[in-house]
Design a protein around this motif. Structure first.
Motif, mmCIF file in Angstrom:
data_model
loop_
_atom_site.group_PDB
_atom_site.id
_atom_site.type_symbol
_atom_site.label_atom_id
_atom_site.label_comp_id
_atom_site.label_asym_id
_atom_site.label_seq_id
_atom_site.Cartn_x
_atom_site.Cartn_y
_atom_site.Cartn_z
ATOM 1 N N ASP A 249 -12.819 1.292 3.195
ATOM 2 C CA ASP A 249 -12.776 0.931 4.612
ATOM 3 C C ASP A 249 -13.307 -0.486 4.847
ATOM 4 O OD1 ASP A 249 -11.752 3.413 5.235
ATOM 5 O OD2 ASP A 249 -13.734 4.307 5.547
ATOM 6 N N PHE A 250 -14.373 -0.859 4.110
ATOM 7 C CA PHE A 250 -14.947 -2.195 4.281
ATOM 8 C C PHE A 250 -13.955 -3.274 3.873
ATOM 9 C CE2 PHE A 250 -17.145 -5.859 2.473
ATOM 10 C CZ PHE A 250 -17.960 -6.245 3.536
ATOM 11 N N TRP A 251 -13.371 -3.139 2.679
ATOM 12 C CA TRP A 251 -12.491 -4.181 2.168
ATOM 13 C C TRP A 251 -11.121 -4.190 2.843
ATOM 14 C CZ3 TRP A 251 -14.565 -8.032 -0.111
ATOM 15 C CH2 TRP A 251 -15.739 -7.867 -0.847
ATOM 16 N N LYS A 252 -10.786 -3.107 3.527
ATOM 17 C CA LYS A 252 -9.511 -3.060 4.232
ATOM 18 C C LYS A 252 -9.475 -4.046 5.381
ATOM 19 C CE LYS A 252 -6.324 0.185 6.464
ATOM 20 N NZ LYS A 252 -6.108 1.596 6.867
ATOM 21 N N SER A 253 -10.605 -4.242 6.031
ATOM 22 C CA SER A 253 -10.664 -5.141 7.189
ATOM 23 C C SER A 253 -11.395 -6.444 6.905
ATOM 24 C CB SER A 253 -11.361 -4.428 8.354
ATOM 25 O OG SER A 253 -12.682 -4.061 7.984
ATOM 26 N N TYR A 254 -12.089 -6.522 5.776
ATOM 27 C CA TYR A 254 -12.906 -7.712 5.482
ATOM 28 C C TYR A 254 -12.086 -8.692 4.663
ATOM 29 C CZ TYR A 254 -17.068 -10.437 4.453
ATOM 30 O OH TYR A 254 -17.995 -11.439 4.360
ATOM 31 N N ASN A 255 -11.602 -9.728 5.292
ATOM 32 C CA ASN A 255 -10.710 -10.677 4.606
ATOM 33 C C ASN A 255 -11.135 -12.121 4.821
ATOM 34 O OD1 ASN A 255 -10.114 -10.962 7.271
ATOM 35 N ND2 ASN A 255 -7.905 -10.695 7.065
ATOM 36 N N LEU A 270 -3.430 -5.348 -7.095
ATOM 37 C CA LEU A 270 -4.377 -5.192 -8.200
ATOM 38 C C LEU A 270 -5.297 -3.998 -7.984
ATOM 39 C CD1 LEU A 270 -5.361 -8.909 -8.868
ATOM 40 C CD2 LEU A 270 -3.985 -7.439 -10.335
ATOM 41 N N SER A 271 -5.702 -3.775 -6.748
ATOM 42 C CA SER A 271 -6.578 -2.653 -6.449
ATOM 43 C C SER A 271 -5.883 -1.328 -6.749
ATOM 44 C CB SER A 271 -7.018 -2.696 -4.985
ATOM 45 O OG SER A 271 -7.749 -3.867 -4.720
ATOM 46 N N LYS A 272 -4.620 -1.232 -6.373
ATOM 47 C CA LYS A 272 -3.873 -0.005 -6.645
ATOM 48 C C LYS A 272 -3.675 0.202 -8.138
ATOM 49 C CE LYS A 272 -1.338 0.236 -2.274
ATOM 50 N NZ LYS A 272 -0.009 0.178 -1.627
ATOM 51 N N ARG A 273 -3.371 -0.902 -8.832
ATOM 52 C CA ARG A 273 -3.147 -0.819 -10.268
ATOM 53 C C ARG A 273 -4.414 -0.383 -10.993
ATOM 54 N NH1 ARG A 273 -0.820 -6.111 -12.970
ATOM 55 N NH2 ARG A 273 0.624 -5.780 -11.234
ATOM 56 N N ALA A 274 -5.569 -0.803 -10.489
ATOM 57 C CA ALA A 274 -6.837 -0.473 -11.128
ATOM 58 C C ALA A 274 -7.398 0.861 -10.668
ATOM 59 C CB ALA A 274 -7.854 -1.583 -10.864
ATOM 60 N N SER A 275 -6.606 1.576 -9.840
ATOM 61 C CA SER A 275 -7.010 2.904 -9.354
ATOM 62 C C SER A 275 -8.326 2.852 -8.581
ATOM 63 C CB SER A 275 -7.130 3.883 -10.525
ATOM 64 O OG SER A 275 -5.901 4.007 -11.190
ATOM 65 N N LEU A 276 -8.467 1.807 -7.765
ATOM 66 C CA LEU A 276 -9.682 1.713 -6.956
ATOM 67 C C LEU A 276 -9.590 2.610 -5.723
ATOM 68 C CD1 LEU A 276 -10.347 -2.116 -7.140
ATOM 69 C CD2 LEU A 276 -11.669 -0.318 -8.236
ATOM 70 N N TYR A 277 -8.368 2.838 -5.272
ATOM 71 C CA TYR A 277 -8.197 3.689 -4.103
ATOM 72 C C TYR A 277 -8.218 5.160 -4.524
ATOM 73 C CZ TYR A 277 -6.841 -0.368 -1.376
ATOM 74 O OH TYR A 277 -6.814 -1.561 -0.718
#
Length: 279
Positions: A249-255, A270-277
Motif C-alpha cells: 500500500d505504501f509503495w503503490k502511492s509513494y512515487n 520488476l516487483s511482480k517478477r520478484a513476487s513482492l506482491y
C-alpha cells in the motif's frame, strides 16, 4: 569479490590473530564465515547509522569531538563567496569550500580515511543565514592518501556528499541526502613483466572497485514529542541485510523518486517478477 581479502580484514578487526589474504586457503573458510565477513564489511561502511552519526553529517554533528565543522573548521577549510543566487524570490549566498592548512580525516576504524582536502559549495539564505544545500567532497591530498586512492580505486575523490534542507515552521530540516564513495571489491596485485592473463584481469582497476551510492529522502516531519519518544524506545536495527516486510500500500502511492511513467511501470514489472506482491 575478493572474499578472502574481506575475510582477512574481518578477522584482523575482530580477533587478535593477524592474517593476510594470501595465507588463507579457500577450503579452510566456510561459506557462512565468508557471508559474515561480507556483511560486516558492508555494515561498517554503509547504512543509515553511519550517515546520521558520522562526521560527514557536518551540521548535525558539529558539536561532536573532532567534528569536521567544529571549532577548528578554518584550520581545515577556507570559504569564499562566489555569487548570490535567487531561489523562489529569496537570495542565496553561494559559497565555495576550499582546502586550508590542515587535512580532513574521518577516523574510520580499520580504514585509512585520513589526509583529505575538502571542496564543494554551501548555499545559505541571505536573510536568516539558514543552510539550504551542502555539496561536500573529500579529495586525497596527503602523499599516503594519494598513493592509496590511486592504487586501490584509481580516483582521488573518496567521498561525495549532498544534503538539501527544507524549511518548516521557521526551522530547517533535512530533505534529501546523497552519499557516494568507492568501495574495494578485488584487491588485485602489482603487475609485473611476467603477469598472467588471470592476474591481469584481477588487477584491472575497473573490476577492482565500484561506487556505492546511498540516497535518503525525508517525506515527513514529526514534531509530536510523545510519538518521537515512543519511536526512540523501539529497538534500532542498523543491519542493511536484515529482511524487511514489503508494504504494498505504501509503495503503490509513494512515487516521489520516480522520474517518469516508464520508471513506474518498470518498478511494477520488476516487483511482480520478484513476487513482492502477495494477494
Amino acid at each position: 569479490m575478493d572474499s578472502l581479502f574481506t575475510f582477512a580484514s574481518y578477522k584482523n578487526q575482530n580477533t587478535k590473530k593477524k592474517l593476510k589474504a594470501k595465507d588463507i586457503s579457500r577450503r579452510s573458510v566456510t561459506t557462512d564465515q565468508l557471508l559474515t565477513a561480507i556483511k560486516w564489511n558492508d555494515n561498517r561502511i554503509n547504512g543509515l547509522q553511519n550517515l546520521f552519526q558520522g562526521k560527514l553529517n557536518v551540521l548535525r554533528n558539529a558539536n561532536n569531538a573532532k567534528a569536521i565543522f567544529g571549532d577548528d573548521i578554518l584550520e581545515k577549510h577556507q570559504f569564499e563567496l562566489d555569487t548570490i543566487l535567487v531561489d523562489n524570490e529569496r537570495k542565496l549566498y553561494k559559497i565555495k569550500i576550499e582546502d586550508s592548512k590542515d587535512f580532513v580525516g574521518l577516523d574510520t576504524k580499520g580504514i585509512f580515511n585520513e589526509g583529505y582536502h575538502a571542496q564543494g559549495w554551501l548555499y545559505i539564505y541571505y536573510d536568516n543565514y539558514a543552510f539550504k544545500k551542502i555539496e561536500y567532497e573529500l579529495v586525497a591530498a596527503s602523499p599516503a592518501q594519494k598513493d592509496r586512492s590511486k592504487r586501490l580505486f584509481d580516483t582521488q575523490t573518496n567521498h561525495k556528499l549532498v544534503i538539501t534542507y527544507m524549511e518548516y515552521k521557521d526551522k530547517m530540516y533535512p530533505n534529501y541526502i546523497y552519499y557516494e564513495t568507492p568501495k574495494l571489491v578485488n584487491v588485485g596485485m602489482k603487475p609485473s613483466l611476467k603477469i598472467s592473463k588471470v592476474e591481469e584481469a584481477r588487477y584491472n582497476k575497473e573490476e577492482r572497485y565500484y561506487y556505492t551510492v546511498q540516497e535518503i529522502l525525508f517525506s515527513e516531519i514529526i514534531l509530536d514529542k510523545e510519538e518521537i519518544a515512543s519511536e526512540l524506545q523501539k529497538d534500532w536495527d542498523a543491519d542493511i541485510f536484515a529482511p524487511k516486510p514489503y508494504n504494498k500500500d505504501f509503495w503503490k502511492s509513494y512515487n516521489v523518486l520516480l522520474e517518469s511513467e516508464e520508471d513506474e511501470q518498470l518498478i511494477l514489472d520488476l516487483s511482480k517478477r520478484a513476487s513482492l506482491y502477495k494477494d
